[in-house]
Design a protein around this motif. Structure first.
Motif, short mmCIF file in Angstrom:
data_model
loop_
_atom_site.label_atom_id
_atom_site.label_comp_id
_atom_site.label_asym_id
_atom_site.label_seq_id
_atom_site.Cartn_x
_atom_site.Cartn_y
_atom_site.Cartn_z
N VAL A 240 0.83 -1.21 0.00
CA VAL A 240 0.00 0.00 0.00
C VAL A 240 0.86 1.25 0.00
CG1 VAL A 240 -1.68 1.33 1.33
CG2 VAL A 240 -1.96 -1.14 1.08
N LEU A 241 1.86 1.29 0.88
CA LEU A 241 2.70 2.48 1.00
C LEU A 241 3.59 2.68 -0.22
CD1 LEU A 241 3.67 2.29 4.78
CD2 LEU A 241 1.97 3.77 3.70
N ALA A 242 4.06 1.58 -0.81
CA ALA A 242 4.91 1.70 -2.01
C ALA A 242 4.15 2.34 -3.16
CB ALA A 242 5.43 0.32 -2.41
N SER A 243 2.87 2.04 -3.25
CA SER A 243 2.07 2.62 -4.34
C SER A 243 1.69 4.07 -4.07
CB SER A 243 0.80 1.79 -4.54
OG SER A 243 0.00 1.79 -3.37
N HIS A 244 1.95 4.54 -2.85
CA HIS A 244 1.67 5.95 -2.50
C HIS A 244 2.90 6.56 -1.83
CE1 HIS A 244 -2.31 4.10 -2.83
NE2 HIS A 244 -2.78 5.30 -3.11
N ALA A 245 4.08 6.16 -2.32
CA ALA A 245 5.33 6.59 -1.69
C ALA A 245 5.50 8.10 -1.68
CB ALA A 245 6.52 5.94 -2.40
N SER A 246 5.01 8.77 -2.70
CA SER A 246 5.18 10.22 -2.78
C SER A 246 4.42 10.97 -1.69
CB SER A 246 4.72 10.73 -4.15
OG SER A 246 3.34 10.44 -4.35
N GLU A 247 3.44 10.31 -1.07
CA GLU A 247 2.63 10.96 -0.04
C GLU A 247 3.15 10.71 1.38
OE1 GLU A 247 -1.70 10.50 -0.82
OE2 GLU A 247 -1.02 9.29 -2.52
N ILE A 248 4.14 9.82 1.51
CA ILE A 248 4.66 9.49 2.84
C ILE A 248 5.32 10.68 3.52
CG2 ILE A 248 6.33 8.07 4.08
CD1 ILE A 248 5.71 5.79 2.16
N CYS A 325 3.44 1.92 10.47
CA CYS A 325 2.88 1.50 9.18
C CYS A 325 1.37 1.74 9.14
CB CYS A 325 3.18 0.03 8.92
SG CYS A 325 4.92 -0.31 8.57
N THR A 326 0.67 1.36 10.22
CA THR A 326 -0.77 1.57 10.29
C THR A 326 -1.11 3.05 10.20
OG1 THR A 326 -1.02 -0.39 11.68
CG2 THR A 326 -2.85 1.16 11.65
N ALA A 327 -0.38 3.87 10.95
CA ALA A 327 -0.65 5.30 10.97
C ALA A 327 -0.47 5.94 9.59
CB ALA A 327 0.27 5.99 11.99
N LEU A 328 0.59 5.55 8.89
CA LEU A 328 0.83 6.12 7.56
C LEU A 328 -0.30 5.77 6.59
CD1 LEU A 328 4.67 5.50 7.18
CD2 LEU A 328 3.52 7.68 7.58
N VAL A 329 -0.78 4.54 6.66
CA VAL A 329 -1.87 4.13 5.77
C VAL A 329 -3.12 4.96 6.07
CG1 VAL A 329 -3.45 2.25 5.19
CG2 VAL A 329 -1.01 1.79 5.42
N ILE A 330 -3.44 5.14 7.35
CA ILE A 330 -4.64 5.90 7.73
C ILE A 330 -4.52 7.36 7.30
CG2 ILE A 330 -5.98 6.76 9.69
CD1 ILE A 330 -5.37 4.12 11.11
N LEU A 331 -3.36 7.96 7.54
CA LEU A 331 -3.18 9.37 7.23
C LEU A 331 -3.18 9.63 5.72
CD1 LEU A 331 -0.48 10.36 9.88
CD2 LEU A 331 -2.92 10.84 9.92
N ILE A 332 -2.51 8.77 4.97
CA ILE A 332 -2.47 8.94 3.52
C ILE A 332 -3.85 8.77 2.90
CG2 ILE A 332 -1.60 7.92 1.37
CD1 ILE A 332 1.02 7.34 2.86
N ASN A 353 -9.54 1.92 0.70
CA ASN A 353 -9.38 3.06 -0.22
C ASN A 353 -8.07 3.00 -0.99
OD1 ASN A 353 -11.80 3.98 0.70
ND2 ASN A 353 -11.03 5.84 1.66
N LEU A 354 -7.01 2.62 -0.32
CA LEU A 354 -5.69 2.63 -0.95
C LEU A 354 -5.37 1.34 -1.69
CD1 LEU A 354 -3.55 4.34 1.86
CD2 LEU A 354 -4.70 5.40 -0.08
N PHE A 355 -6.05 0.26 -1.30
CA PHE A 355 -5.79 -1.05 -1.92
C PHE A 355 -7.16 -1.66 -2.22
CE2 PHE A 355 -4.32 -5.57 -1.77
CZ PHE A 355 -3.29 -5.46 -2.69
N PRO A 356 -7.87 -1.12 -3.20
CA PRO A 356 -9.28 -1.46 -3.41
C PRO A 356 -9.54 -2.91 -3.77
CG PRO A 356 -8.43 -0.17 -5.25
CD PRO A 356 -7.37 -0.14 -4.20
N HIS A 357 -8.56 -3.61 -4.30
CA HIS A 357 -8.78 -4.98 -4.74
C HIS A 357 -8.53 -5.96 -3.59
CE1 HIS A 357 -9.14 -3.45 -8.77
NE2 HIS A 357 -7.94 -2.89 -8.69
#
Length: 458
Positions: A240-248, A325-332, A353-357
């Motif tokens: 999840v975070l790798a696909s949204h790395a720019s937002e970390i 890791c959990t916090a980053l997913v929630i915040l992003i 939301n971040l990993f819809p499949h």
């Protein structure tokens, strides 16, 4: 419903009183004292702590669990809903800045765990059946003497209530209901009592199957579950975070900014952010609470410092890695700003939301392992507390009350459950930290002896 609301309000007021500045100073200030008093020993010897995990115990060493099993058992009590639901609650209540204070609590908690878990082995005591046991109640009895015995009983009572499985079960049922049952038409958002109750009964039977095998089976189960669930959860968050790395970077900036501004909290009170973060960190890694000492106190070793060093890894794995890791997913994901969900549902929505499949479904499976491993371990903690209070030969009866609590947790109010557990954790911290602070010189003496070049490699 009015009665439940009144109970929720009353318990919320109790929690607010117990988790005031004095307890925050005791936990964070005590951990900082341990860190400085040990001359940063926990940080300097973290690599050696990892190596000790693979050390096989000697056959004649007292105790029941290997170092790895003791850490797995302790982690199974902390790597649960505190990492998934607890982080969501921290952000929902205290804003992103609460995560920063969770980190601070974990950093000093490394030192706290070194002291409390070293003492758990150093001052093991025999129960009424002649078996060697560890934990704050035995540390107080064996290390401080009879005049402090009321403090030992104080911990045992608080521990008996604080290690109830109701929060873990409540959130497990919630995530399975919201991600699986409701979409499948097995329950609805407004009418789900029957589903919750039936699932609670099924979970009670599963807990009974493990609990009746007692500690050896618990060690084997957690030894398999904990590595599996940690790796699985980290892989999911990594994808999840790798696909949204720019937002970390923006998420980290949000955490640091809000930690000192409190903008995400009503009224902008920074103190509320700090207390929320520390409270949720205590629920997550349990440093200074005392439950971790009961698990590490069962380690098969003659060297207390060795087990204390292994225990130091707990806050690193639990809070600094998994909770982050959990916090980053929630915040992003941004779902924390909606105010529509709380607890584990908030985290599930973030992954969805971040990993819809299938992200929410995968999370539900992993959360099941996280939750159940904690429930298995909390049974062990509670039975030890009961055995200290009324005698070890009666502690096996605790399993029947525990199974009732599993079912009750499935249908209980989340706010009421969180407030009850938070209250007990606050009370458990008082005897745990008090005894550790008083006996800290004993730990330093033992560490100085053990860490001599001729001893440290053993």
């Amino acid at each position: 419903m009015d009665t439940i609301k009144q109970l929720e309000t009353a318990m919320g007021q109790i929690v607010g009183f117990l988790w005031g500045p004095p307890l925050v100073v005791l936990l964070v200030g005590g951990g900082l004292f341990f860190l400085l008093y040990s001359r940063l020993l926990p940080y300097r010897y973290l690599p050696q702590s990892v190596r000790l995990l693979w050390r096989k115990p000697d056959r004649d060493d007292p105790g029941q669990l290997s170092h790895f099993q003791a850490l797995s058992t302790a982690l199974s009590g902390t790597l649960g809903m505190g990492n998934v639901s607890g982080v969501a609650i921290a952000i929902a209540v205290g804003g992103p800045g609460a995560i920063f204070w969770m980190w601070v609590s974990a950093l000093v908690g490394i030192a706290t765990k070194f002291y409390t878990c070293t003492l758990a082995v150093m001052f093991r005591g025999q129960d009424s059946e002649g078996q060697w046991q560890g934990g704050p109640m035995y540390v107080v009895r064996e290390g401080l003497g009879k005049k402090w015995l009321p403090l030992a009983y104080f911990f045992a009572v608080a521990g008996l209530l604080g290690t109830m499985p109701i929060f873990q079960i409540n959130q497990l049922v919630q995530v399975l209901r919201d991600t699986l049952a409701i979409p499948a038409g097995l329950a609805s958002a407004d009418a789900h009592f029957t589903f919750d109750l039936m699932l609670g009964l099924v979970l009670a039977l599963l807990v009974m199957a493990v609990a009746l095998g007692k500690l050896p089976r618990l060690g084997k189960v957690t030894g398999m579950l904990v590595p599996t669930m940690v790796v699985g959860y980290l892989l999911l968050t990594a994808v999840v975070l790798a696909s949204h790395a720019s937002e970390i970077p923006a998420a980290f900036a949000m955490i640091f900014e809000d930690a000192f501004s409190g903008n995400a909290v009503a009224g902008g009170v920074v103190g509320a952010v700090i207390i929320t973060g520390i409270r949720r960190a205590a629920f997550s890694n349990e440093a200074g609470i005392g439950t971790e000492a009961m698990a590490h106190g069962a380690a098969q070793t003659r060297e207390p410092v060795r087990e204390g060093m292994v225990a130091m890894l707990g806050p690193v794995i639990d809070t600094l890695i998994v909770c982050t890791c959990t916090a980053l997913v929630i915040l992003i994901s941004g779902v924390w700003q909606s105010g529509e969900s709380d607890g584990v549902t908030l985290t599930a929505n973030a992954f969805g939301n971040l990993f819809p499949h299938g992200g929410a479904v995968i999370l539900a499976v992993l959360v099941s392992l996280l939750s159940l491993s904690t429930v298995f371990t909390f049974w062990y903690y509670g039975s030890k507390c009961l055995g200290f209070l009324i005698g070890a030969k009666y502690q096996h009866h605790y399993i029947w009350w525990y199974l009732v609590l599993v079912v009750l947790g499935a249908v209980a109010s989340l706010k009421l459950v969180v407030s009850l557990i938070d209250s007990m954790y606050a009370l458990m911290a008082i005897p745990t930290m008090t005894s550790a602070l008083l006996l800290a010189p004993k730990v330093n003496q033992a560490a100085k002896r053990y860490l001599k070049p001729s001893q440290a490699s053993r």
